[in-house]
Design a protein around this motif. Structure first.
Motif, PDB file in Angstrom:
ATOM      1  N   GLU A 423      -3.952-111.179 -42.955  1.00 10.28           N
ATOM      2  CA  GLU A 423      -3.758-112.593 -42.680  1.00 10.28           C
ATOM      3  C   GLU A 423      -4.845-113.065 -41.731  1.00 10.28           C
ATOM      4  O   GLU A 423      -5.278-112.321 -40.852  1.00 10.28           O
ATOM      5  N   TRP A 426      -2.180-119.133 -39.989  1.00 13.60           N
ATOM      6  CA  TRP A 426      -0.751-119.384 -40.049  1.00 13.60           C
ATOM      7  C   TRP A 426      -0.528-120.856 -39.753  1.00 13.60           C
ATOM      8  O   TRP A 426      -1.451-121.593 -39.422  1.00 13.60           O
ATOM      9  N   TRP A 442      -4.661-125.717 -40.616  1.00 10.35           N
ATOM     10  CA  TRP A 442      -4.088-124.394 -40.377  1.00 10.35           C
ATOM     11  C   TRP A 442      -4.585-123.877 -39.023  1.00 10.35           C
ATOM     12  O   TRP A 442      -5.577-124.381 -38.470  1.00 10.35           O
ATOM     13  N   GLN A 508      -0.951-118.860 -47.867  1.00  9.04           N
ATOM     14  CA  GLN A 508       0.181-119.635 -47.394  1.00  9.04           C
ATOM     15  C   GLN A 508       0.187-120.947 -48.167  1.00  9.04           C
ATOM     16  O   GLN A 508      -0.851-121.598 -48.305  1.00  9.04           O
TER      17      GLN A 508
END
Length: 833
Positions: A423, A426, A442, A508
């Motif tokens: 990742e 988030w 983001w 995401q």
């Protein structure tokens, strides 16, 4: 008010004249009022004189005279003669646009004997912005117009237009009605190619003013009609050639004119203007440095010298010559299938970059695993912007080439990135902007090896790959504005992928709308559960195409007969709410409101009350509680029975089949095979069968006694003392082994233990030993004589003598059918202990 006083004066004069006519006298006014000027400049002084006639019947003696300006009384000076017939007044500053000055006699009532109207204004301002334009269409003319000026004169102003043609020494004057600021000069009063001087004069009661003179050549002041593009075609290289001409009404013009050309691509809305000076009509014009293989739309307009520009011509279009595509493509590729499979399922998207030029109309794309194109390495060929294919898992790159009729571009290398459980961001969010675009944001997570981000979006209501769009964002970016043809009130799924040097991280995804409004429908409320004072209400999910936005809240309004409204917030995920503390004696009304960022909508009203619990429901709850209580006990019992692997052996011994057995194989290991396979404990050796050798003491007179005594009293065998011989085939077998099951008992006479057995007894076990043996129905067996002959002995049933004569004799029994007895016969030298 001034108009009222003027009316009064007129009525008075008429009355006086009528009275004089009845008396046969001359008609004369009672008084006359004179001023220095009826029209004065604003703010100037005004002097007035009122002279009363000698025979004026309204003046009695030395009656006082009063001056009035509309409704205002003016101070006046005393009479200037002895008879008090002449009266004067001076107004130091007259600031009214229009007012009535009256002379009155102070009688009862007051009488007006004379009056005059005074107007004030300004001299005419100088006319401004004089311009003239010739019309060279079917009716040739010259029209001039101007502006009156910034300050109004407050007075009627008359304009006159003056022209002077120097070559002909001709002067013309054109008078215009007041308030008119334009005039059209006829064709006979001007010459197209001769200069003329034009000016405007304004005149009113306070003066006159003239505009600055305008010198022009009528043809230079003409606005031409829109020209026309006769032909437009592709020229050499990347040029377009335009052939044009003037309007038929101006085709007599052979001189150079100014030509302006504007172009745009067929897909664009922005025009590029190009000014071309000194162009001759009907001569072609080339416009170069255009994009190859691109359709352009062109328009032109003209003017002669300093004349106004004509209107734009109608549009014409043409396509430039094609050439091979140039530049690289922006690409986005990801694995869609199992990443561990030998053949990877890939999904590839591409679009033109800022430096890419298609240079043609019909462009296709070829994807291959080799940099040099070959039929063997081709994965797909399409005119769309996406492609799906399979590649070996060890492949590292694919290549995409753009082609048209003129050639192909250089290959664009696309690296294959495998999915990685990593990742790099988030808290992805999306918000609509005022211009219809969407802002995607983001939060970055510092990660080594990050290359960039890929933002992918598609309509949620459509699954076509052609609707998928993507944008690339640098690794230092944390937001991106995506624009496109977003439909209002339609949901879009937006995914952000981090792309690393060694793969693609986890995406995401969020939902977004470019414009939101209230939902189209509201779900119907349902009563899911009903307690004594609580009610659980549920509702269905709104279909995606009818939400019109992101559902932010479910709000329930409910009330009873007291009309006190209560509010409950529903669960967004589970779509339910529980109302507590309700009164069982009341009937409630409820309305569900669904809200988005663009508005809210209320559903229909539902009614519900609190009901007592159903007895059937109570019984079901009791049964369910009992089952739940007994279930652990049943489980424990079954578990204990399952764990006790010896249970089966204790209740149902696994007795071997003697027809398929051998005493040599009856060892502890073979008997253990009959135990339960799931028993993990160390098994104890259990002997399922063994031989019992019995010694029966015999009296001399009983030696010849028939053996049938054994068959008549089978119960006697249970009282015999059992002694077990240690057989070499059954080592360790002793009488102490109480778990064994007797297979058979062999009886020897006490006087001769070495003789062959005269009789044997079958075990009392109820388990069948042979497949042909029936339960509780043992058959008779034969005794073996010492000489090997078979003597019939009846032990377990009637002898063959009693059988029917027509019945077929039973086959002889061989030693192979009884391996235990056969083993005993071969080892008869061993005695019992």
């Amino acid at each position: 008010m001034a108009a009222t006083w003027v009316s009064v004066v007129v009525v008075l004069v008429v009355a006086v004249v009528a009275n004089a006519a009845e008396n046969g006298g001359d008609v004369r006014p009672c008084a006359s009022v004179r001023t220095s000027s009826p029209v004065v400049a604003v703010g100037s002084a005004v002097e007035a004189v009122c002279v009363i006639a000698d025979d004026c019947p309204l003046l009695i003696g030395r009656a006082a005279v009063e001056w009035r300006l509309d409704d205002f009384v003016l101070p006046s000076s005393p009479a200037s003669d002895r008879d008090h017939r002449t009266h004067r007044v001076v107004i130091p500053s007259f600031n009214h646009s229009r007012a009535t000055l009256t002379c009155c006699v102070l009688t009862s009532p007051m009488q007006i004997i004379g009056g005059v109207e005074i107007r004030a204004g300004y001299p005419p301002p100088v006319p401004q912005n004089l311009s003239c334009q010739a019309n060279l269409s079917a009716q040739v003319s010259l029209t001039c117009d101007w502006e009156a000026g910034l300050q109004a004169s407050r007075l009627p102003t008359k304009y006159t237009l003056h022209t002077h043609i120097g070559d002909l020494n001709r002067n013309r004057t054109y008078e215009l009605p007041p308030g008119v600021h334009s005039y059209t000069i006829p064709r006979s009063d001007f010459v197209l190619f001769s200069e003329m001087e034009i000016y405007v004069k304004a005149t009113n009661q306070l003066g006159e003013a003239s505009s600055a003179p305008l010198t022009l050549e009528p043809v230079s002041a003409a606005k031409f009609d829109p020209p026309s593009i006769a032909r437009m075609q592709a020229g050499r290289f990347n040029c377009l050639r335009l052939r044009w001409d003037l309007s038929p009404h101006q085709d007599w013009v052979k001189d150079y004119v100014s030509l302006e050309v504007r172009l745009k691509t067929a897909e664009s809305s922005l025009w590029n203007k190009i000014l071309v000076l000194h162009a001759l009509p009907k001569n072609p014009v080339d416009r170069c440095n255009l994009l190859h293989g691109t359709r352009y739309v062109a328009q032109i307009r003209v003017r002669f010298r300093q004349s106004p520009w004509s209107e734009w011509s109608s549009s014409q279009s043409a396509v430039t010559r094609e050439s091979a595509p140039a530049g690289l493509l922006d690409t986005w590729m990801r694995v869609t299938g199992d990443p561990m499979h030998k053949q990877l399922q890939m999904l590839l998207f591409w679009k033109p970059s800022r430096r890419f030029r298609a240079n043609g109309r019909n462009v296709s794309y070829v994807v291959s695993v080799r940099k040099v194109r070959s039929k063997r390495g081709t994965l797909c060929a399409t005119a769309a912007g996406h492609c799906t294919f399979r590649v070996p898992r060890r492949a590292r790159n694919v290549y995409i080439v753009a082609e048209n009729a003129a050639g192909k571009s250089s290959p664009t290398q696309v690296r294959i990135y495998h999915p990685k459980a990593r990742e790099a961001m988030w808290n992805v969010s999306a918000a609509a902007l005022a211009d219809g675009s969407i802002l995607v944001q983001w939060t970055k997570i510092p990660t080594a090896g990050l290359l960039d981000y890929v933002v992918e979006w598609r309509p949620r209501l459509e699954n076509a790959l052609a609707q998928v769009r993507f944008e690339l964002a640098g690794r230092n970016m944390s937001s991106l504005v995506i624009a496109g043809s977003f439909e209002p009130y339609k949901p879009y799924g937006i995914s952000v992928y981090p792309r690393f040097k060694d793969g693609i991280g986890r995406p995401q995804t969020v939902n977004a709308y470019s414009l939101q409004k209230a939902p189209s429908v509201v779900p119907k409320l349902r009563i899911q559960k009903n307690w004594r004072s609580d009610v659980e209400l549920t509702w269905d999910e709104i279909p995606l195409d009818q939400r019109n936005g992101i559902i932010r809240s479910y709000t329930l309004f409910y009330w009873d007969q007291t009309k006190i409204v209560h509010v409950a917030i529903g669960d967004l995920e589970r779509r339910r709410t529980v109302l507590t503390g309700l009164n069982a004696m009341m009937v409630y009304d409820a309305v569900l409101m669904v809200s988005t960022d663009g508005g809210s909508r209320n559903g229909s009203m539902v009614h519900f009350d609190i009901k007592e619990m159903d007895p059937v429901f109570v019984a079901m709850i009791g049964v369910l509680s009992a089952v739940l209580f007994l279930l652990p006990i049943i489980f424990m019992v079954v578990f204990c029975l399952y764990k006790d692997s010896m249970l089966k052996v204790r209740f149902w011994p696994a007795v071997p089949d003697p027809a398929n057995s051998s005493i040599k194989r009856w060892t502890s290991e073979s008997t253990q095979d009959n135990m339960s396979p799931w028993d993990s404990e160390e098994p104890n050796p259990i002997y399922l069968s063994h031989l019992s050798v019995l010694e029966v003491p015999m009296k001399p007179n009983e030696a010849e006694e028939d053996h049938s005594v054994w068959s008549t009293s089978a119960e006697d065998t249970s009282d015999l003392e059992e002694s077990i011989c240690d057989s070499p085939f059954l080592p360790g077998l002793t009488s102490a082994n109480s778990d064994s099951v007797p297979y058979a008992s062999v009886i020897f006479p006490a006087s001769s233990p070495q003789q062959h057995p005269n009789v044997y007894l079958r075990s009392e076990s109820t388990q069948p030993l042979l497949e042909s043996e029936e339960l509780h129905s043992p058959k008779s067996y034969q005794d073996l004589a010492p000489d090997g002959s078979q003597g019939e002995q009846c032990f377990f049933g009637p002898c063959g003598a009693g059988e029917e004569e027509g019945k077929e004799a039973e086959p002889a029994i061989s030693w192979d059918d009884f391996p235990f007895l056969k083993a005993l016969a071969m080892n008869d030298t061993q005695g019992c202990a």
